[in-house]
Design an enzyme around this catalytic site. Structure first.
Site, PDB file in Angstrom:
ATOM      1  N   HIS A 150     -72.345   3.757  47.426  1.00 46.96           N
ATOM      2  CA  HIS A 150     -73.309   3.107  47.465  1.00 46.96           C
ATOM      3  C   HIS A 150     -74.006   2.284  46.433  1.00 46.96           C
ATOM      4  O   HIS A 150     -74.930   1.595  46.307  1.00 46.96           O
ATOM      5  CB  HIS A 150     -74.587   4.204  47.771  1.00 46.96           C
TER       6      HIS A 150
ATOM      7  N   ILE B 265     -66.913  12.350  54.077  1.00 45.86           N
ATOM      8  CA  ILE B 265     -66.483  13.582  54.960  1.00 45.86           C
ATOM      9  C   ILE B 265     -67.852  13.914  55.758  1.00 45.86           C
ATOM     10  O   ILE B 265     -67.799  14.317  57.020  1.00 45.86           O
ATOM     11  CB  ILE B 265     -66.435  14.845  53.921  1.00 45.86           C
ATOM     12  N   SER B 266     -69.077  13.550  55.096  1.00 41.76           N
ATOM     13  CA  SER B 266     -70.297  13.566  55.996  1.00 41.76           C
ATOM     14  C   SER B 266     -70.400  12.542  56.747  1.00 41.76           C
ATOM     15  O   SER B 266     -70.063  11.134  56.500  1.00 41.76           O
ATOM     16  CB  SER B 266     -71.304  13.965  55.298  1.00 41.76           C
TER      17      SER B 266
ATOM     18  N   GLU C  82     -61.628   3.859  54.049  1.00 40.78           N
ATOM     19  CA  GLU C  82     -62.755   4.541  53.490  1.00 40.78           C
ATOM     20  C   GLU C  82     -62.781   5.790  54.333  1.00 40.78           C
ATOM     21  O   GLU C  82     -62.956   5.624  55.429  1.00 40.78           O
ATOM     22  CB  GLU C  82     -63.865   3.621  53.439  1.00 40.78           C
TER      23      GLU C  82
ATOM     24  N   ARG D 193     -69.535  22.959  46.823  1.00 40.37           N
ATOM     25  CA  ARG D 193     -70.588  22.061  46.716  1.00 40.37           C
ATOM     26  C   ARG D 193     -71.132  21.857  48.094  1.00 40.37           C
ATOM     27  O   ARG D 193     -70.487  21.641  49.011  1.00 40.37           O
ATOM     28  CB  ARG D 193     -69.902  20.709  46.302  1.00 40.37           C
TER      29      ARG D 193
ATOM     30  N   ARG E  89     -77.597   6.213  51.374  1.00 39.28           N
ATOM     31  CA  ARG E  89     -76.309   6.339  51.844  1.00 39.28           C
ATOM     32  C   ARG E  89     -75.710   5.388  52.798  1.00 39.28           C
ATOM     33  O   ARG E  89     -74.681   5.446  53.264  1.00 39.28           O
ATOM     34  CB  ARG E  89     -75.996   7.875  52.221  1.00 39.28           C
TER      35      ARG E  89
ATOM     36  N   ASP F  79     -65.122  -4.529  44.485  1.00 38.67           N
ATOM     37  CA  ASP F  79     -64.345  -5.869  43.959  1.00 38.67           C
ATOM     38  C   ASP F  79     -62.886  -5.516  43.807  1.00 38.67           C
ATOM     39  O   ASP F  79     -61.976  -6.411  44.098  1.00 38.67           O
ATOM     40  CB  ASP F  79     -64.999  -6.435  42.355  1.00 38.67           C
TER      41      ASP F  79
ATOM     42  N   PRO G 234     -66.682  10.944  42.433  1.00 35.96           N
ATOM     43  CA  PRO G 234     -67.502  12.089  41.813  1.00 35.96           C
ATOM     44  C   PRO G 234     -67.738  13.287  42.634  1.00 35.96           C
ATOM     45  O   PRO G 234     -68.140  12.905  43.958  1.00 35.96           O
ATOM     46  CB  PRO G 234     -68.551  11.361  41.236  1.00 35.96           C
ATOM     47  N   ASN G 235     -67.761  14.338  42.191  1.00 37.97           N
ATOM     48  CA  ASN G 235     -68.176  15.615  42.744  1.00 37.97           C
ATOM     49  C   ASN G 235     -67.133  16.369  43.737  1.00 37.97           C
ATOM     50  O   ASN G 235     -67.372  17.365  44.463  1.00 37.97           O
ATOM     51  CB  ASN G 235     -69.556  15.612  43.173  1.00 37.97           C
TER      52      ASN G 235
ATOM     53  N   ARG H 196     -77.897  10.553  57.089  1.00 42.71           N
ATOM     54  CA  ARG H 196     -78.464  11.135  55.916  1.00 42.71           C
ATOM     55  C   ARG H 196     -79.430  10.130  55.239  1.00 42.71           C
ATOM     56  O   ARG H 196     -80.167   9.360  55.889  1.00 42.71           O
ATOM     57  CB  ARG H 196     -77.445  11.410  55.063  1.00 42.71           C
TER      58      ARG H 196
ATOM     59  N   TYR I 139     -70.504  19.844  53.351  1.00 45.96           N
ATOM     60  CA  TYR I 139     -68.987  19.404  52.945  1.00 45.96           C
ATOM     61  C   TYR I 139     -68.067  20.528  53.225  1.00 45.96           C
ATOM     62  O   TYR I 139     -66.669  20.216  53.188  1.00 45.96           O
ATOM     63  CB  TYR I 139     -68.778  19.022  51.523  1.00 45.96           C
TER      64      TYR I 139
HETATM   65  C1  DQA Z   1     -69.559  11.407  50.647  1.00 42.83           C
HETATM   66  C2  DQA Z   1     -70.978  11.076  50.842  1.00 42.83           C
HETATM   67  C3  DQA Z   1     -71.552  10.319  49.715  1.00 42.83           C
HETATM   68  O1  DQA Z   1     -72.989   9.737  50.226  1.00 42.83           O
HETATM   69  C4  DQA Z   1     -71.715  11.353  48.539  1.00 42.83           C
HETATM   70  O2  DQA Z   1     -72.307  10.823  47.489  1.00 42.83           O
HETATM   71  C5  DQA Z   1     -70.573  12.225  48.555  1.00 42.83           C
HETATM   72  C6  DQA Z   1     -69.485  12.312  49.424  1.00 42.83           C
HETATM   73  C7  DQA Z   1     -68.694  12.070  51.759  1.00 42.83           C
HETATM   74  O3  DQA Z   1     -67.775  12.436  51.691  1.00 42.83           O
HETATM   75  O4  DQA Z   1     -69.334  12.588  52.541  1.00 42.83           O
HETATM   76  O5  DQA Z   1     -70.453  12.612  47.332  1.00 42.83           O
HETATM   77  O6  DQA Z   1     -68.617  10.306  50.318  1.00 42.83           O
END
Ligand code: DQA
Length: 142
Positions: free
Chosen positions: A78, A99-100, A96, A18, A109, A85, A10-11, A105, A23
């Protein structure tokens, strides 16, 4: 050719717009174009969804027919036992990517339902994390 699927949660469709201080300024579409040029030996497929169940569906769909999955479950990292699963249920190795630097943080997270189920995690290196994951698959895919 290696078949690698990138799955973004998401996002992440808003990358570039964003919270650029967290990011960056680059859209994922632009980054993916460059990634494809940098890894001509990889056949990339790409999927982004804001919906948890669609991410589970994608992990199941690609989890038996790809050489690798690069997964950024975003906020679902999170919260989602279902995504954890799903990773445990499939055959394809998953890396996995965040980006951040999630560890630098908010406390929420620092919890991941994903990290224990994957081959490895790359956090805090910006979009470059996807390229590093791709490089690992090039060198280590069976
Ligand atoms: C993220 C880190 C997550 O905590 C956050 O909710 C994101 C992006 C990252 O790529 O840094 O949406 O997965």
């Amino acid at each position: 050719m290696l078949n690698i699927t990138i799955i973004n949660g998401p996002n992440l469709n808003l990358l570039g717009k964003r919270e650029p201080s967290v990011y960056g300024n680059e859209s994922f579409d632009d980054y993916l174009m460059q990634l494809k040029k940098d890894f001509p030996q990889i056949n990339f497929s790409y999927l982004q969804s804001n919906i948890e169940g669609e991410l589970v569906d994608a992990i199941q769909k690609f989890g038996f027919n790809q050489d690798g999955i690069i997964l950024n479950p975003a906020a679902y990292t999170h919260t989602s036992i279902a995504i954890g699963d799903a990773i445990a249920a499939i055959k394809t190795p998953v890396i996995e990517v965040h980006i951040s630097n999630v560890h630098a943080r908010e406390d929420f997270r620092k919890t991941s339902h994903v990290s224990a189920k994957v081959v490895g995690s790359i956090v805090g290196l910006g979009l470059k994390g996807y390229a590093l994951a791709a490089e690992w698959f090039v060198k280590n895919a069976k």
